[in-house]
Structures are given as structure tokens and as C-alpha cells.
Design a protein around this motif. Structure first.
Motif, PDB file in Angstrom:
ATOM      1  N   ILE A 162       0.827  -1.216   0.000  1.00  0.00           N
ATOM      2  CA  ILE A 162       0.000   0.000   0.000  1.00  0.00           C
ATOM      3  C   ILE A 162       0.853   1.255   0.000  1.00  0.00           C
ATOM      4  O   ILE A 162       0.740   2.102  -0.899  1.00  0.00           O
ATOM      5  CB  ILE A 162      -0.971  -0.027   1.197  1.00  0.00           C
ATOM      6  N   LEU A 163       1.705   1.410   1.004  1.00  0.00           N
ATOM      7  CA  LEU A 163       2.498   2.626   1.086  1.00  0.00           C
ATOM      8  C   LEU A 163       3.619   2.645   0.045  1.00  0.00           C
ATOM      9  O   LEU A 163       4.008   3.716  -0.420  1.00  0.00           O
ATOM     10  CB  LEU A 163       3.080   2.781   2.489  1.00  0.00           C
ATOM     11  N   GLY A 164       4.124   1.467  -0.317  1.00  0.00           N
ATOM     12  CA  GLY A 164       5.122   1.413  -1.377  1.00  0.00           C
ATOM     13  C   GLY A 164       4.551   1.843  -2.717  1.00  0.00           C
ATOM     14  O   GLY A 164       5.197   2.566  -3.476  1.00  0.00           O
ATOM     15  N   LEU A 165       3.327   1.421  -2.997  1.00  0.00           N
ATOM     16  CA  LEU A 165       2.678   1.827  -4.247  1.00  0.00           C
ATOM     17  C   LEU A 165       2.385   3.318  -4.261  1.00  0.00           C
ATOM     18  O   LEU A 165       2.617   3.996  -5.268  1.00  0.00           O
ATOM     19  CB  LEU A 165       1.389   1.027  -4.468  1.00  0.00           C
ATOM     20  N   SER A 166       1.903   3.850  -3.156  1.00  0.00           N
ATOM     21  CA  SER A 166       1.614   5.290  -3.138  1.00  0.00           C
ATOM     22  C   SER A 166       2.893   6.106  -3.232  1.00  0.00           C
ATOM     23  O   SER A 166       2.909   7.169  -3.861  1.00  0.00           O
ATOM     24  CB  SER A 166       0.815   5.658  -1.884  1.00  0.00           C
ATOM     25  N   LEU A 167       3.971   5.623  -2.639  1.00  0.00           N
ATOM     26  CA  LEU A 167       5.256   6.321  -2.771  1.00  0.00           C
ATOM     27  C   LEU A 167       5.780   6.235  -4.203  1.00  0.00           C
ATOM     28  O   LEU A 167       6.316   7.205  -4.734  1.00  0.00           O
ATOM     29  CB  LEU A 167       6.274   5.749  -1.788  1.00  0.00           C
ATOM     30  N   ALA A 168       5.610   5.095  -4.841  1.00  0.00           N
ATOM     31  CA  ALA A 168       6.039   4.948  -6.234  1.00  0.00           C
ATOM     32  C   ALA A 168       5.244   5.871  -7.150  1.00  0.00           C
ATOM     33  O   ALA A 168       5.801   6.469  -8.084  1.00  0.00           O
ATOM     34  CB  ALA A 168       5.886   3.500  -6.686  1.00  0.00           C
ATOM     35  N   ILE A 169       3.957   6.019  -6.895  1.00  0.00           N
ATOM     36  CA  ILE A 169       3.133   6.932  -7.694  1.00  0.00           C
ATOM     37  C   ILE A 169       3.569   8.369  -7.482  1.00  0.00           C
ATOM     38  O   ILE A 169       3.647   9.162  -8.431  1.00  0.00           O
ATOM     39  CB  ILE A 169       1.643   6.718  -7.371  1.00  0.00           C
ATOM     40  N   ALA A 170       3.873   8.739  -6.241  1.00  0.00           N
ATOM     41  CA  ALA A 170       4.334  10.104  -5.962  1.00  0.00           C
ATOM     42  C   ALA A 170       5.676  10.369  -6.647  1.00  0.00           C
ATOM     43  O   ALA A 170       5.886  11.450  -7.223  1.00  0.00           O
ATOM     44  CB  ALA A 170       4.447  10.318  -4.456  1.00  0.00           C
ATOM     45  N   LEU A 171       6.592   9.410  -6.598  1.00  0.00           N
ATOM     46  CA  LEU A 171       7.893   9.601  -7.240  1.00  0.00           C
ATOM     47  C   LEU A 171       7.763   9.661  -8.762  1.00  0.00           C
ATOM     48  O   LEU A 171       8.471  10.428  -9.424  1.00  0.00           O
ATOM     49  CB  LEU A 171       8.844   8.487  -6.823  1.00  0.00           C
TER      50      LEU A 171
END
Length: 96
Positions: free
Chosen positions: A22-31
Motif C-alpha cells: 500500500i504505502l510502497g505503491l503510493s510512494l512509487a506513484i508520488a515519485l
């Protein structure tokens, strides 16, 4: 005495998997969005959209696996949440 000082990686893989997913995906989207926002001044927008889209998978998989290297699921959640906060703050600051 020294045994208490040594921290080992705890095997709570359920919480680490959820954090990484969850948080890895949202961080990847932000990056990926940061890549698009920064690169749109240097390249064509249609190219930057494709680079941003395809970079999500390249960023998410290492972030997902990094979540297993934290000592516990709680520390993984805290560090990933902090990284998400910083990434989205930079994104909203750059977008204006």
C-alpha cells in the motif's frame, strides 16, 4: 548484555507485506509524478507521461522489497509514511 543491544529483523511478514504493497505503491506513484513534473520542462509532455507511467513498476518493486528489511512492521509503516509525506509535500509544492 550484548544480546539485548543487537536488533534482529522480526518475521512479521503480514504487516511488512501490507506496508510494502500500500504505502510502497503510493510512494512509487508520488515519485513517478515527481519525475513527470520535473521533466515536463525538458522533454515533450507525451514522452514524460509514458516515462512516468512505466516508472511506477520500476519504483514500486524495490520499495516493496525494502519493506522487508525493516526491523518490524511498525517501523516499516512509520518510515514509509514519512517518505510518502515528504514525497507528496514536494509534489504539491512543485505543482503549485
Amino acid at each position: 548484555m550484548k544480546k539485548n543491544l543487537k536488533k534482529t529483523i522480526q518475521p512479521d511478514w503480514w504487516s511488512k507485506s501490507c506496508v510494502g504493497a500500500i504505502l510502497g505503491l503510493s510512494l512509487a506513484i508520488a515519485l513517478a509524478n515527481l519525475i513527470v513534473v520535473i521533466g515536463k520542462h525538458f522533454f515533450a509532455l507525451s514522452l514524460m507521461v509514458l516515462i512516468g507511467m512505466w516508472s511506477v513498476a520500476w519504483l514500486w518493486l524495490p520499495l516493496f522489497f525494502i519493506s522487508y528489511l525493516f526491523h518490524s512492521g511498525k517501523s516499516a509503516f512509520l518510515y514509509m509514511a514519512l517518505a510518502n509525506t515528504i514525497a507528496y509535500s514536494c509534489l504539491f509544492f512543485l505543482r503549485g
